[in-house]
Motif scaffolding. Structure first.
Motif, PDB file in Angstrom:
ATOM      1  N   ASN A 173       0.797  -1.232   0.000  1.00 48.12           N
ATOM      2  CA  ASN A 173       0.000   0.000   0.000  1.00 48.12           C
ATOM      3  C   ASN A 173       0.825   1.275   0.000  1.00 48.12           C
ATOM      4  OD1 ASN A 173      -2.294  -1.655   0.157  1.00 48.12           O
ATOM      5  ND2 ASN A 173      -2.112  -1.733   2.382  1.00 48.12           N
ATOM      6  N   ASN A 174       2.144   1.194  -0.179  1.00 47.33           N
ATOM      7  CA  ASN A 174       2.967   2.413  -0.210  1.00 47.33           C
ATOM      8  C   ASN A 174       4.274   2.122  -0.943  1.00 47.33           C
ATOM      9  OD1 ASN A 174       4.493   4.696   0.180  1.00 47.33           O
ATOM     10  ND2 ASN A 174       3.840   4.996   2.294  1.00 47.33           N
ATOM     11  N   ASN A 175       4.287   2.400  -2.239  1.00 49.64           N
ATOM     12  CA  ASN A 175       5.470   2.114  -3.042  1.00 49.64           C
ATOM     13  C   ASN A 175       6.630   3.071  -2.779  1.00 49.64           C
ATOM     14  OD1 ASN A 175       4.376  -0.126  -4.206  1.00 49.64           O
ATOM     15  ND2 ASN A 175       3.641   0.939  -6.029  1.00 49.64           N
ATOM     16  N   ASN A 176       6.405   4.105  -1.955  1.00 49.78           N
ATOM     17  CA  ASN A 176       7.493   5.018  -1.617  1.00 49.78           C
ATOM     18  C   ASN A 176       8.346   4.489  -0.471  1.00 49.78           C
ATOM     19  OD1 ASN A 176       6.822   6.917  -3.567  1.00 49.78           O
ATOM     20  ND2 ASN A 176       5.271   7.820  -2.243  1.00 49.78           N
ATOM     21  N   LEU A 177       7.890   3.435   0.191  1.00 53.56           N
ATOM     22  CA  LEU A 177       8.639   2.834   1.295  1.00 53.56           C
ATOM     23  C   LEU A 177       9.085   1.431   0.915  1.00 53.56           C
ATOM     24  CD1 LEU A 177       6.460   3.744   4.414  1.00 53.56           C
ATOM     25  CD2 LEU A 177       8.564   4.840   3.643  1.00 53.56           C
ATOM     26  N   TRP A 178      10.225   1.052   1.437  1.00 55.08           N
ATOM     27  CA  TRP A 178      10.722  -0.306   1.246  1.00 55.08           C
ATOM     28  C   TRP A 178      10.843  -0.963   2.606  1.00 55.08           C
ATOM     29  CZ3 TRP A 178      12.405  -2.832  -3.311  1.00 55.08           C
ATOM     30  CH2 TRP A 178      12.195  -2.089  -4.475  1.00 55.08           C
ATOM     31  N   VAL A 179      10.562  -2.259   2.673  1.00 53.32           N
ATOM     32  CA  VAL A 179      10.627  -2.984   3.933  1.00 53.32           C
ATOM     33  C   VAL A 179      11.457  -4.256   3.767  1.00 53.32           C
ATOM     34  CG1 VAL A 179       8.409  -2.106   4.775  1.00 53.32           C
ATOM     35  CG2 VAL A 179       8.486  -4.223   3.445  1.00 53.32           C
ATOM     36  N   ALA A 180      11.997  -4.704   4.879  1.00 54.06           N
ATOM     37  CA  ALA A 180      12.716  -5.971   4.916  1.00 54.06           C
ATOM     38  C   ALA A 180      12.579  -6.532   6.323  1.00 54.06           C
ATOM     39  CB  ALA A 180      14.185  -5.770   4.562  1.00 54.06           C
ATOM     40  N   LYS A 181      12.462  -7.838   6.412  1.00 57.05           N
ATOM     41  CA  LYS A 181      12.379  -8.485   7.720  1.00 57.05           C
ATOM     42  C   LYS A 181      13.794  -8.754   8.222  1.00 57.05           C
ATOM     43  CE  LYS A 181       7.881 -10.549   7.117  1.00 57.05           C
ATOM     44  NZ  LYS A 181       7.060 -11.748   7.164  1.00 57.05           N
ATOM     45  N   VAL A 182      13.997  -8.411   9.484  1.00 56.63           N
ATOM     46  CA  VAL A 182      15.276  -8.668  10.137  1.00 56.63           C
ATOM     47  C   VAL A 182      14.973  -9.505  11.373  1.00 56.63           C
ATOM     48  CG1 VAL A 182      17.353  -7.637  11.136  1.00 56.63           C
ATOM     49  CG2 VAL A 182      16.125  -6.437   9.297  1.00 56.63           C
ATOM     50  N   PRO A 183      15.142 -10.815  11.264  1.00 59.29           N
ATOM     51  CA  PRO A 183      14.764 -11.701  12.376  1.00 59.29           C
ATOM     52  C   PRO A 183      15.402 -11.316  13.712  1.00 59.29           C
ATOM     53  CG  PRO A 183      15.286 -12.990  10.432  1.00 59.29           C
ATOM     54  CD  PRO A 183      15.640 -11.563  10.124  1.00 59.29           C
ATOM     55  N   GLU A 184      16.638 -10.869  13.688  1.00 58.72           N
ATOM     56  CA  GLU A 184      17.324 -10.501  14.938  1.00 58.72           C
ATOM     57  C   GLU A 184      16.659  -9.322  15.632  1.00 58.72           C
ATOM     58  OE1 GLU A 184      20.358 -12.335  12.142  1.00 58.72           O
ATOM     59  OE2 GLU A 184      18.765 -10.865  11.976  1.00 58.72           O
ATOM     60  N   VAL A 185      16.054  -8.430  14.865  1.00 58.81           N
ATOM     61  CA  VAL A 185      15.344  -7.286  15.446  1.00 58.81           C
ATOM     62  C   VAL A 185      13.950  -7.730  15.879  1.00 58.81           C
ATOM     63  CG1 VAL A 185      14.414  -4.985  14.998  1.00 58.81           C
ATOM     64  CG2 VAL A 185      16.694  -5.600  14.147  1.00 58.81           C
ATOM     65  N   PHE A 198      18.839  -4.454  18.552  1.00 59.48           N
ATOM     66  CA  PHE A 198      18.069  -3.224  18.421  1.00 59.48           C
ATOM     67  C   PHE A 198      18.609  -2.467  17.213  1.00 59.48           C
ATOM     68  CE2 PHE A 198      17.855   1.374  19.229  1.00 59.48           C
ATOM     69  CZ  PHE A 198      16.476   1.524  19.186  1.00 59.48           C
ATOM     70  N   ALA A 199      17.754  -2.067  16.315  1.00 58.14           N
ATOM     71  CA  ALA A 199      18.171  -1.342  15.114  1.00 58.14           C
ATOM     72  C   ALA A 199      18.283   0.136  15.438  1.00 58.14           C
ATOM     73  CB  ALA A 199      17.186  -1.588  13.975  1.00 58.14           C
ATOM     74  N   GLY A 200      19.402   0.545  15.981  1.00 56.61           N
ATOM     75  CA  GLY A 200      19.601   1.936  16.379  1.00 56.61           C
ATOM     76  C   GLY A 200      19.997   2.841  15.225  1.00 56.61           C
ATOM     77  N   GLN A 201      20.722   2.289  14.270  1.00 52.61           N
ATOM     78  CA  GLN A 201      21.161   3.074  13.121  1.00 52.61           C
ATOM     79  C   GLN A 201      20.959   2.248  11.866  1.00 52.61           C
ATOM     80  OE1 GLN A 201      25.273   4.022  13.902  1.00 52.61           O
ATOM     81  NE2 GLN A 201      24.719   5.853  15.043  1.00 52.61           N
ATOM     82  N   PHE A 202      20.814   2.952  10.754  1.00 49.47           N
ATOM     83  CA  PHE A 202      20.626   2.294   9.468  1.00 49.47           C
ATOM     84  C   PHE A 202      21.562   2.939   8.467  1.00 49.47           C
ATOM     85  CE2 PHE A 202      18.223   1.946   5.414  1.00 49.47           C
ATOM     86  CZ  PHE A 202      18.357   0.569   5.277  1.00 49.47           C
ATOM     87  N   TRP A 203      22.462   2.160   7.907  1.00 48.60           N
ATOM     88  CA  TRP A 203      23.466   2.654   6.961  1.00 48.60           C
ATOM     89  C   TRP A 203      23.265   2.003   5.600  1.00 48.60           C
ATOM     90  CZ3 TRP A 203      27.506   6.026   8.335  1.00 48.60           C
ATOM     91  CH2 TRP A 203      27.565   6.343   9.681  1.00 48.60           C
ATOM     92  N   VAL A 204      23.452   2.782   4.544  1.00 48.61           N
ATOM     93  CA  VAL A 204      23.501   2.268   3.185  1.00 48.61           C
ATOM     94  C   VAL A 204      24.869   2.663   2.647  1.00 48.61           C
ATOM     95  CG1 VAL A 204      22.543   2.367   0.860  1.00 48.61           C
ATOM     96  CG2 VAL A 204      21.018   2.431   2.846  1.00 48.61           C
ATOM     97  N   ASP A 205      25.665   1.646   2.359  1.00 52.22           N
ATOM     98  CA  ASP A 205      27.075   1.835   2.001  1.00 52.22           C
ATOM     99  C   ASP A 205      27.742   2.582   3.156  1.00 52.22           C
ATOM    100  OD1 ASP A 205      26.878   0.409  -0.400  1.00 52.22           O
ATOM    101  OD2 ASP A 205      26.132   2.184  -1.441  1.00 52.22           O
ATOM    102  N   THR A 206      28.163   3.796   2.954  1.00 52.95           N
ATOM    103  CA  THR A 206      28.836   4.540   4.034  1.00 52.95           C
ATOM    104  C   THR A 206      28.017   5.732   4.511  1.00 52.95           C
ATOM    105  OG1 THR A 206      30.050   5.853   2.409  1.00 52.95           O
ATOM    106  CG2 THR A 206      31.135   3.850   3.232  1.00 52.95           C
ATOM    107  N   LEU A 225      24.740   7.273   6.641  1.00 51.01           N
ATOM    108  CA  LEU A 225      23.706   7.073   7.646  1.00 51.01           C
ATOM    109  C   LEU A 225      22.362   7.525   7.063  1.00 51.01           C
ATOM    110  CD1 LEU A 225      23.021   6.315  10.581  1.00 51.01           C
ATOM    111  CD2 LEU A 225      23.499   8.689  11.201  1.00 51.01           C
ATOM    112  N   GLN A 226      21.346   6.692   7.220  1.00 48.18           N
ATOM    113  CA  GLN A 226      20.017   6.980   6.664  1.00 48.18           C
ATOM    114  C   GLN A 226      19.022   7.282   7.783  1.00 48.18           C
ATOM    115  OE1 GLN A 226      19.569   6.902   3.174  1.00 48.18           O
ATOM    116  NE2 GLN A 226      21.783   6.705   3.291  1.00 48.18           N
ATOM    117  N   THR A 227      17.946   7.979   7.427  1.00 44.17           N
ATOM    118  CA  THR A 227      16.858   8.236   8.357  1.00 44.17           C
ATOM    119  C   THR A 227      15.939   7.025   8.339  1.00 44.17           C
ATOM    120  OG1 THR A 227      16.982  10.599   7.930  1.00 44.17           O
ATOM    121  CG2 THR A 227      14.954   9.779   8.939  1.00 44.17           C
ATOM    122  N   ARG A 228      15.660   6.477   9.512  1.00 49.11           N
ATOM    123  CA  ARG A 228      14.772   5.323   9.599  1.00 49.11           C
ATOM    124  C   ARG A 228      13.333   5.784   9.474  1.00 49.11           C
ATOM    125  NH1 ARG A 228      16.211   3.367  15.102  1.00 49.11           N
ATOM    126  NH2 ARG A 228      14.212   2.374  14.885  1.00 49.11           N
TER     127      ARG A 228
END
Length: 160
Positions: free
Chosen positions: A126-138, A144-152, A154-157
């Motif tokens: 219902n929202n093609n502007n967002l991407w999701v992925a399951k992270v079993p450890e979280v 705890f997913a405190g930060q999210f990085w793509v390559d080098t 830092l991204q806004t969660r």
């Protein structure tokens, strides 16, 4: 020698030094090990890269290099090649490691990361502007997913 000649010699020296450091090759030697993203912890760790038959070459992990350095009577240097190294456990530095060195291979920038790679991305329902992925450890609260990085970077969660 006037100031202009002196400055020219200094600049020339810096250029030669910079050229040499960019092309520095570390040769295998006693007490010297290598870690590479193309390595294998079953190998000797004594070669800069895999051999032609891929039967020997650098280690794949910092833990394996530390294990091997601890067996040696002399202090060792391990050069870490460029790449991202994801840790499956903390690196444990012990008193007997004093004097051993872990260094970046000249001209390369290795990243040792405590994070985990996230795979399986898909557009959000219902929202093609967002991407999701399951992270079993979280999901199981192991991490705890405190930060999210793509390559080098830092991204806004997303907070949805």
């Amino acid at each position: 020698m006037n100031l202009f000649q002196f400055a020219s010699v200094v600049v020339a020296s810096l250029l030669v030094t910079a050229g040499l450091s960019a092309q520095t090759v570390i040769e295998p030697a006693a007490g010297r090990y290598f870690i590479s993203s193309t390595g294998n912890d079953q190998w000797s760790g004594k070669q800069v890269g895999p051999n032609a038959t891929r039967t020997d070459g650098p280690f794949a992990t910092v833990g394996r290099a530390l294990e091997e350095m601890r067996k040696q009577p002399l202090k060792c240097v391990t050069y870490v090649r460029g790449g991202i190294y994801h840790l499956s456990a903390p690196i444990e530095i012990k008193p007997e490691d004093s004097g051993h060195k872990l260094e970046a291979y000249p001209g390369e920038k290795p990243v040792i990361s405590g994070g985990i790679p996230v795979r399986g991305w898909a557009p959000a329902p219902n929202n093609n502007n967002l991407w999701v992925a399951k992270v079993p450890e979280v999901q199981t609260k192991r991490l705890f997913a405190g930060q999210f990085w793509v390559d080098t970077e830092l991204q806004t969660r997303a907070r949805y």
